[in-house]
Enzyme design. Structure first.
Site, PDB file in Angstrom:
ATOM      1  N   ASP A  44       0.854  -1.181   0.000  1.00 15.47           N
ATOM      2  CA  ASP A  44       0.000   0.000   0.000  1.00 15.47           C
ATOM      3  C   ASP A  44       0.894   1.237   0.000  1.00 15.47           C
ATOM      4  O   ASP A  44       1.441   1.599  -1.032  1.00 15.47           O
ATOM      5  CB  ASP A  44      -0.903  -0.110   1.246  1.00 15.47           C
ATOM      6  CG  ASP A  44      -1.998   0.927   1.314  1.00 15.47           C
ATOM      7  OD1 ASP A  44      -2.646   1.172   0.295  1.00 15.47           O
ATOM      8  OD2 ASP A  44      -2.205   1.497   2.399  1.00 15.47           O
ATOM      9  N   PHE A  99     -10.693   0.188   0.255  1.00 20.35           N
ATOM     10  CA  PHE A  99     -10.296  -0.667   1.371  1.00 20.35           C
ATOM     11  C   PHE A  99     -10.745  -2.100   1.127  1.00 20.35           C
ATOM     12  O   PHE A  99     -11.924  -2.397   0.981  1.00 20.35           O
ATOM     13  CB  PHE A  99     -10.790  -0.160   2.721  1.00 20.35           C
ATOM     14  CG  PHE A  99      -9.972  -0.755   3.827  1.00 20.35           C
ATOM     15  CD1 PHE A  99      -8.696  -0.277   4.092  1.00 20.35           C
ATOM     16  CD2 PHE A  99     -10.430  -1.837   4.562  1.00 20.35           C
ATOM     17  CE1 PHE A  99      -7.902  -0.849   5.075  1.00 20.35           C
ATOM     18  CE2 PHE A  99      -9.645  -2.425   5.550  1.00 20.35           C
ATOM     19  CZ  PHE A  99      -8.374  -1.922   5.802  1.00 20.35           C
TER      20      PHE A  99
HETATM   21  P1  IMP Z   1       1.786  -0.256   3.876  1.00 23.10           P
HETATM   22  O1  IMP Z   1       2.879  -0.112   4.879  1.00 23.10           O
HETATM   23  O2  IMP Z   1       0.948   0.987   3.782  1.00 23.10           O
HETATM   24  O3  IMP Z   1       2.254  -0.684   2.506  1.00 23.10           O
HETATM   25  O4  IMP Z   1       0.783  -1.292   4.472  1.00 23.10           O
HETATM   26  C1  IMP Z   1       0.851  -2.622   4.287  1.00 23.10           C
HETATM   27  C2  IMP Z   1      -0.073  -3.335   5.250  1.00 23.10           C
HETATM   28  O5  IMP Z   1      -1.239  -2.566   5.541  1.00 23.10           O
HETATM   29  C3  IMP Z   1      -0.577  -4.599   4.630  1.00 23.10           C
HETATM   30  O6  IMP Z   1       0.266  -5.665   4.924  1.00 23.10           O
HETATM   31  C4  IMP Z   1      -1.952  -4.738   5.222  1.00 23.10           C
HETATM   32  O7  IMP Z   1      -1.885  -5.462   6.433  1.00 23.10           O
HETATM   33  C5  IMP Z   1      -2.412  -3.343   5.509  1.00 23.10           C
HETATM   34  N1  IMP Z   1      -3.313  -2.815   4.443  1.00 23.10           N
HETATM   35  C6  IMP Z   1      -3.033  -1.893   3.510  1.00 23.10           C
HETATM   36  N2  IMP Z   1      -4.079  -1.674   2.696  1.00 23.10           N
HETATM   37  C7  IMP Z   1      -5.058  -2.503   3.128  1.00 23.10           C
HETATM   38  C8  IMP Z   1      -6.406  -2.773   2.671  1.00 23.10           C
HETATM   39  O8  IMP Z   1      -6.936  -2.210   1.703  1.00 23.10           O
HETATM   40  N3  IMP Z   1      -7.093  -3.705   3.383  1.00 23.10           N
HETATM   41  C9  IMP Z   1      -6.565  -4.370   4.456  1.00 23.10           C
HETATM   42  N4  IMP Z   1      -5.318  -4.156   4.897  1.00 23.10           N
HETATM   43  C10 IMP Z   1      -4.567  -3.222   4.240  1.00 23.10           C
END
Ligand code: IMP
Ligand code: MG
Length: 181
Positions: free
Chosen positions: A104, A153
């Site tokens: 993300d 989401f």
């Molecule tokens: P990042 O550090 O923002 O890349 O977040 C990664 C983590 O956030 C993932 O491993 C997920 O656990 C959580 N995450 C990010 N986007 C979503 C989503 O749309 N649904 C559920 N979990 C998410």
């Protein structure tokens, strides 16, 4: 409301997910044929992906798990990452493949990579089932990407909202009225 009723739209059915997983598993099996592969699952979101992906990998490999915190119960990242459960196995000389549910903002993986690189693996790569490139806040790309998803989401197949919906067999978009953020 019930489990399935909270999902507004199904993005990928269980069958479609398996096609994606098989494709990546085949590629990994080719790329790591003469390597010392260790697959590292980032808990808890990548639980199901890991379980399916490792069975789609047809070469010898070892596995390990770690757990990080970054989100709390909300739907947006705080940028703060902490290792809650560390690996059991040493990465020294190993060919590490980090297995994530979704890339993300990239904050979590960017932090993790730094930490894992310091343990002297021979190589380190990223594999993510889902990629939300629009949301990226740090310059990071996965080496293996299942599929790109829109900036919504997403829940199911391991992905949660406030620890729920992980047990959905498909991947869907949570109805916005379920969360207030
Ligand atoms: P990042 O550090 O923002 O890349 O977040 C990664 C983590 O956030 C993932 O491993 C997920 O656990 C959580 N995450 C990010 N986007 C979503 C989503 O749309 N649904 C559920 N979990 C998410
Ligand atoms: Mg996760």
């Amino acid at each position: 409301m019930g489990l399935h009723e909270d999902v507004g739209e199904i993005l990928f059915t269980a069958e479609q997910i398996q096609e994606i997983v098989q494709r990546i598993g085949k590629k990994i099996s080719e790329d790591y044929a003469d390597k010392d592969l260790i697959m590292i699952s980032v808990l808890k979101g990548s639980l199901m992906f890991m379980a399916d992906l490792m069975r789609a990998v047809t070469i010898p490999c070892s596995i390990d798990f770690l757990s990080v915190s970054s989100y709390g119960a909300g739907t947006t990242t705080t940028g703060e990452v902490k290792i809650l459960k560390d690996l059991d196995i040493s990465l020294e000389g190993k060919d590490v493949l980090v297995v994530e549910d979704i890339l993300d903002s990239g904050m979590t993986l960017s932090f993790l990579l730094k930490s894992l690189k310091a343990r002297n693996p021979r190589s380190i790569r990223l594999c993510t089932l889902l990629d939300k490139p629009e949301r990226r806040r740090v310059n990071i790309q996965a080496d293996y990407v299942g599929v790109q998803v829109p900036d919504k989401f997403i829940v199911g197949y391991g992905l949660d909202y406030a620890e729920k919906y992980r047990n959905l067999p498909y991947i869907g978009v949570l109805k916005p009225e379920i969360y207030s953020d």
